[in-house]
Scaffold this motif. Structure first.
Motif, PDB file in Angstrom:
ATOM      1  N   PRO A   7       9.679  -3.521 -14.008  1.00  0.00           N
ATOM      2  CA  PRO A   7      10.411  -3.649 -13.453  1.00  0.00           C
ATOM      3  C   PRO A   7      10.659  -3.239 -12.263  1.00  0.00           C
ATOM      4  CG  PRO A   7      10.926  -2.531 -15.635  1.00  0.00           C
ATOM      5  CD  PRO A   7       9.399  -3.528 -15.919  1.00  0.00           C
ATOM      6  N   SER A   8       9.842  -1.222 -12.513  1.00  0.00           N
ATOM      7  CA  SER A   8       9.968  -0.028 -11.363  1.00  0.00           C
ATOM      8  C   SER A   8       9.016  -0.827  -9.530  1.00  0.00           C
ATOM      9  CB  SER A   8       9.099   0.786 -11.646  1.00  0.00           C
ATOM     10  OG  SER A   8       8.557   0.567 -12.059  1.00  0.00           O
ATOM     11  N   VAL A   9       8.230  -1.714 -10.254  1.00  0.00           N
ATOM     12  CA  VAL A   9       7.992  -2.448  -8.838  1.00  0.00           C
ATOM     13  C   VAL A   9       8.656  -3.645  -8.340  1.00  0.00           C
ATOM     14  CG1 VAL A   9       5.693  -3.604  -8.216  1.00  0.00           C
ATOM     15  CG2 VAL A   9       5.123  -1.921 -10.177  1.00  0.00           C
ATOM     16  N   ILE A  12      -1.556  -0.628 -10.594  1.00  0.00           N
ATOM     17  CA  ILE A  12      -1.640  -0.075  -9.439  1.00  0.00           C
ATOM     18  C   ILE A  12      -2.813   0.477  -9.358  1.00  0.00           C
ATOM     19  CG2 ILE A  12      -0.433   2.279  -7.755  1.00  0.00           C
ATOM     20  CD1 ILE A  12       2.675   1.662  -8.933  1.00  0.00           C
ATOM     21  N   LYS A  13      -4.011   0.441  -8.208  1.00  0.00           N
ATOM     22  CA  LYS A  13      -4.956   0.856  -7.942  1.00  0.00           C
ATOM     23  C   LYS A  13      -5.294   1.520  -6.708  1.00  0.00           C
ATOM     24  CE  LYS A  13      -6.253  -1.862 -11.821  1.00  0.00           C
ATOM     25  NZ  LYS A  13      -6.551  -1.335 -12.633  1.00  0.00           N
ATOM     26  N   PRO A  14      -6.087   2.417  -6.994  1.00  0.00           N
ATOM     27  CA  PRO A  14      -6.707   2.492  -5.852  1.00  0.00           C
ATOM     28  C   PRO A  14      -7.318   2.103  -4.713  1.00  0.00           C
ATOM     29  CG  PRO A  14      -8.975   3.783  -7.527  1.00  0.00           C
ATOM     30  CD  PRO A  14      -7.029   3.042  -8.066  1.00  0.00           C
ATOM     31  N   ILE A  15      -6.968   2.369  -3.194  1.00  0.00           N
ATOM     32  CA  ILE A  15      -7.900   1.501  -2.500  1.00  0.00           C
ATOM     33  C   ILE A  15      -8.174   2.340  -1.622  1.00  0.00           C
ATOM     34  CG2 ILE A  15      -4.711   1.331  -1.080  1.00  0.00           C
ATOM     35  CD1 ILE A  15      -6.024  -1.810  -0.437  1.00  0.00           C
ATOM     36  N   LEU A  16      -9.317   1.427  -0.840  1.00  0.00           N
ATOM     37  CA  LEU A  16     -10.380   2.545   0.547  1.00  0.00           C
ATOM     38  C   LEU A  16      -9.488   1.256   1.189  1.00  0.00           C
ATOM     39  CD1 LEU A  16     -13.304   3.101  -0.556  1.00  0.00           C
ATOM     40  CD2 LEU A  16     -11.948   4.872  -0.124  1.00  0.00           C
ATOM     41  N   ARG A  17      -9.181   1.473   2.771  1.00  0.00           N
ATOM     42  CA  ARG A  17      -9.561   1.189   3.911  1.00  0.00           C
ATOM     43  C   ARG A  17     -10.228   0.911   5.093  1.00  0.00           C
ATOM     44  NH1 ARG A  17      -3.873   4.484   6.150  1.00  0.00           N
ATOM     45  NH2 ARG A  17      -6.273   5.865   5.794  1.00  0.00           N
ATOM     46  N   GLY A  18     -10.243   0.177   5.175  1.00  0.00           N
ATOM     47  CA  GLY A  18     -11.636   0.161   5.892  1.00  0.00           C
ATOM     48  C   GLY A  18     -11.677   0.943   6.793  1.00  0.00           C
ATOM     49  N   ARG A  19     -10.998   2.577   7.831  1.00  0.00           N
ATOM     50  CA  ARG A  19     -11.338   3.630   7.882  1.00  0.00           C
ATOM     51  C   ARG A  19     -11.417   4.645   7.449  1.00  0.00           C
ATOM     52  NH1 ARG A  19      -4.527   4.203  10.115  1.00  0.00           N
ATOM     53  NH2 ARG A  19      -5.086   2.298   9.453  1.00  0.00           N
ATOM     54  N   ASP A  20     -11.400   4.689   6.177  1.00  0.00           N
ATOM     55  CA  ASP A  20     -11.548   5.357   5.619  1.00  0.00           C
ATOM     56  C   ASP A  20     -13.008   5.167   4.824  1.00  0.00           C
ATOM     57  OD1 ASP A  20      -9.220   5.803   4.454  1.00  0.00           O
ATOM     58  OD2 ASP A  20      -8.215   4.531   3.041  1.00  0.00           O
ATOM     59  N   VAL A  21     -13.840   3.921   5.594  1.00  0.00           N
ATOM     60  CA  VAL A  21     -15.148   4.456   4.864  1.00  0.00           C
ATOM     61  C   VAL A  21     -15.557   4.358   5.756  1.00  0.00           C
ATOM     62  CG1 VAL A  21     -17.218   2.751   3.551  1.00  0.00           C
ATOM     63  CG2 VAL A  21     -15.083   2.465   3.314  1.00  0.00           C
ATOM     64  N   HIS A  22     -16.716   5.686   5.647  1.00  0.00           N
ATOM     65  CA  HIS A  22     -18.026   5.898   6.774  1.00  0.00           C
ATOM     66  C   HIS A  22     -19.207   5.448   6.613  1.00  0.00           C
ATOM     67  CE1 HIS A  22     -14.453   7.528   8.545  1.00  0.00           C
ATOM     68  NE2 HIS A  22     -13.893   8.588   7.260  1.00  0.00           N
ATOM     69  N   LYS A  23     -20.505   6.245   7.377  1.00  0.00           N
ATOM     70  CA  LYS A  23     -21.379   5.627   7.408  1.00  0.00           C
ATOM     71  C   LYS A  23     -22.295   6.011   6.545  1.00  0.00           C
ATOM     72  CE  LYS A  23     -25.520   5.810  10.545  1.00  0.00           C
ATOM     73  NZ  LYS A  23     -26.496   6.877  12.344  1.00  0.00           N
ATOM     74  N   ILE A  27       0.840  -1.013  -0.195  1.00  0.00           N
ATOM     75  CA  ILE A  27       0.255  -0.187   0.015  1.00  0.00           C
ATOM     76  C   ILE A  27       0.571   1.487   0.129  1.00  0.00           C
ATOM     77  CG2 ILE A  27      -1.430   1.456   1.212  1.00  0.00           C
ATOM     78  CD1 ILE A  27      -2.583  -1.081   2.140  1.00  0.00           C
ATOM     79  N   ILE A  28       0.789   2.028  -0.801  1.00  0.00           N
ATOM     80  CA  ILE A  28       1.351   2.604  -1.042  1.00  0.00           C
ATOM     81  C   ILE A  28       1.237   4.471  -1.275  1.00  0.00           C
ATOM     82  CG2 ILE A  28       3.573   1.645  -2.408  1.00  0.00           C
ATOM     83  CD1 ILE A  28       2.525   2.690  -4.904  1.00  0.00           C
ATOM     84  N   ASP A  29       1.414   5.635  -0.837  1.00  0.00           N
ATOM     85  CA  ASP A  29       0.769   6.625  -1.372  1.00  0.00           C
ATOM     86  C   ASP A  29       1.010   7.114  -2.908  1.00  0.00           C
ATOM     87  OD1 ASP A  29       3.743   7.508  -1.573  1.00  0.00           O
ATOM     88  OD2 ASP A  29       4.221   8.058   0.648  1.00  0.00           O
ATOM     89  N   THR A  30       0.772   8.308  -3.332  1.00  0.00           N
ATOM     90  CA  THR A  30       0.307   8.788  -4.302  1.00  0.00           C
ATOM     91  C   THR A  30       1.832   9.261  -4.785  1.00  0.00           C
ATOM     92  OG1 THR A  30      -1.513   9.721  -4.320  1.00  0.00           O
ATOM     93  CG2 THR A  30      -0.816  10.702  -6.144  1.00  0.00           C
ATOM     94  N   GLN A  31       2.768   9.991  -4.386  1.00  0.00           N
ATOM     95  CA  GLN A  31       4.403   9.931  -4.722  1.00  0.00           C
ATOM     96  C   GLN A  31       4.836   8.519  -4.981  1.00  0.00           C
ATOM     97  OE1 GLN A  31       6.197  12.466  -1.275  1.00  0.00           O
ATOM     98  NE2 GLN A  31       8.529  11.945  -3.009  1.00  0.00           N
ATOM     99  N   THR A  32       4.850   7.880  -4.250  1.00  0.00           N
ATOM    100  CA  THR A  32       5.892   6.383  -4.448  1.00  0.00           C
ATOM    101  C   THR A  32       5.023   6.318  -5.861  1.00  0.00           C
ATOM    102  OG1 THR A  32       6.102   6.035  -2.559  1.00  0.00           O
ATOM    103  CG2 THR A  32       6.190   4.062  -4.170  1.00  0.00           C
ATOM    104  N   LYS A  33       3.374   6.217  -6.235  1.00  0.00           N
ATOM    105  CA  LYS A  33       2.936   5.343  -7.080  1.00  0.00           C
ATOM    106  C   LYS A  33       3.528   6.627  -8.535  1.00  0.00           C
ATOM    107  CE  LYS A  33      -0.725   7.182  -8.533  1.00  0.00           C
ATOM    108  NZ  LYS A  33      -1.016   7.998  -9.625  1.00  0.00           N
ATOM    109  N   GLY A  62      -5.568   8.789  -0.486  1.00  0.00           N
ATOM    110  CA  GLY A  62      -4.529   8.846  -1.306  1.00  0.00           C
ATOM    111  C   GLY A  62      -3.962   7.589  -1.551  1.00  0.00           C
ATOM    112  N   LEU A  63      -3.871   6.642  -1.134  1.00  0.00           N
ATOM    113  CA  LEU A  63      -3.649   5.836  -1.286  1.00  0.00           C
ATOM    114  C   LEU A  63      -3.872   4.829  -2.695  1.00  0.00           C
ATOM    115  CD1 LEU A  63      -3.298   4.760   3.016  1.00  0.00           C
ATOM    116  CD2 LEU A  63      -1.882   6.310   1.319  1.00  0.00           C
ATOM    117  N   TRP A  64      -2.749   3.858  -2.813  1.00  0.00           N
ATOM    118  CA  TRP A  64      -2.389   2.562  -4.155  1.00  0.00           C
ATOM    119  C   TRP A  64      -2.086   1.689  -3.424  1.00  0.00           C
ATOM    120  CZ3 TRP A  64      -4.351   5.662  -7.952  1.00  0.00           C
ATOM    121  CH2 TRP A  64      -4.215   6.539  -8.733  1.00  0.00           C
ATOM    122  N   LEU A  65      -2.853   0.337  -4.132  1.00  0.00           N
ATOM    123  CA  LEU A  65      -2.343  -1.054  -3.698  1.00  0.00           C
ATOM    124  C   LEU A  65      -1.543  -1.341  -5.043  1.00  0.00           C
ATOM    125  CD1 LEU A  65      -2.963  -3.681  -2.184  1.00  0.00           C
ATOM    126  CD2 LEU A  65      -4.871  -4.360  -3.454  1.00  0.00           C
TER     127      LEU A  65
END
Length: 298
Positions: free
Chosen positions: A257-259, A223-234, A203-209, A241-244
């Motif tokens: 090769p870069s990955v 490299i795909k955008p990702i939501l964690r549990g804590r990012d999901v609200h009611k 799980i990487i930030d946008t700069q690393t991506k 801004g995180l990526w998987l």
């Protein structure tokens, strides 16, 4: 685990047990370990989290009327594995105070939502003072003031999910449940998220991506955008801004090769993790990667 050596009561047992137990699913343990816990703990289930056992241990070593206060993940409030723990609380203790920080990031480095529960080893009075700390709580301000202003009394504690809400809200929820069709009856298949065993690498930030794609444009394909549990609200999601890095089984890592160089930089930590696929750079095997490309109900 070293047991406490202070507050030892005259009648045997401890007056107070305070702690911040670890958390991980018992399903990750070896068979001989789960067999050990199964024989010794009433709240054990295969999917139980280890902190549930700490609750039972604390209650057992308390003297009568002694207190236990733990800060843990708040998942026991709502999950199926928490049902047996909630039942145990009502049968063996008097829950006195509950502070739920679900949805509010109190601890910057914590990967789970937390709660603080205070129990006494006495008969359950069914008068639990509870408060859900929401986003209107300003970090650093008085917890007591917020608690006094927003507390509710939960007077119907049982093995069912513990919901911190005013009585009229709970009555409305029960009415909807009685007249509506609950989600589990919709024949919807609920899936796990993606497991990788090492978030620090995958799980990487946008700069690393951006840096990985700058070195190799092909990297953008995995490299795909990702939501964690804590990012999901009611009622919304707040993407952090995180990526998987989706290095699933079957990909040719030489095409990225870069990955590959980035993942290899984590050395033995990434190679020795538990949740991995056919090779050390693969995510854990998953048969429904295609579902992540579709619309989701969260």
């Amino acid at each position: 685990v070293e047991e406490p050596r202070v507050f030892y009561g005259e009648q045997g047992g401890f007056d107070i047990v305070i702690g911040n137990p670890p958390y991980f699913s018992l399903s990750t343990l070896e068979q001989y370990q789960t067999d050990y816990f199964r024989k010794r703990y009433h709240v054990f289930e295969n999917t139980t989290d280890i902190y549930c056992l700490f609750f039972e241990k604390a209650i057992k070593i308390l003297r009568q009327n002694g207190l236990v206060s733990f800060i843990t993940s708040n998942q026991w409030l709502q999950t199926n594995y928490g049902k047996i723990l909630r039942k145990y609380f009502v049968e063996k203790t008097n829950p006195e105070l509950l502070m739920n920080f679900g949805g509010l990031k109190i601890f910057q480095d914590a990967t789970v939502d937390t709660s603080i529960l205070v129990l006494s080893k006495s008969e359950c009075k069914n008068e639990l003072t509870a408060c859900h700390f929401k986003n209107d709580y300003e970090k650093g301000s008085s917890i007591d003031e917020y608690l006094n202003k927003n507390e509710v009394i939960l007077d119907n504690l049982n093995a069912d999910k513990w919901i911190i809400a005013k009585s009229e809200t709970i009555e409305l929820k029960n009415k909807i449940k009685q007249k509506g069709e609950i989600l589990k009856d919709w024949q919807i298949k609920i899936k796990y998220g993606i497991k990788n065993g090492f978030n620090e690498a995958f799980i990487i930030d946008t700069q690393t991506k951006d840096e990985l794609i700058k070195k190799d444009k092909n990297a953008s394909k995995i490299i795909k955008p990702i939501l964690r549990g804590r990012d999901v609200h009611k009622y919304s999601v707040e993407w952090a801004g995180l990526w998987l890095i989706v290095t699933k089984n079957g990909i040719n890592i030489n095409d990225y090769p870069s990955v590959y160089e980035y993942l290899k930089s984590f050395g033995q930590k990434i190679k020795s993790r538990q949740d991995q696929g056919d090779n050390w750079w693969n995510l854990r095997a998953c048969s429904y990667y295609d579902l992540f490309e579709k619309e989701k109900l969260i």
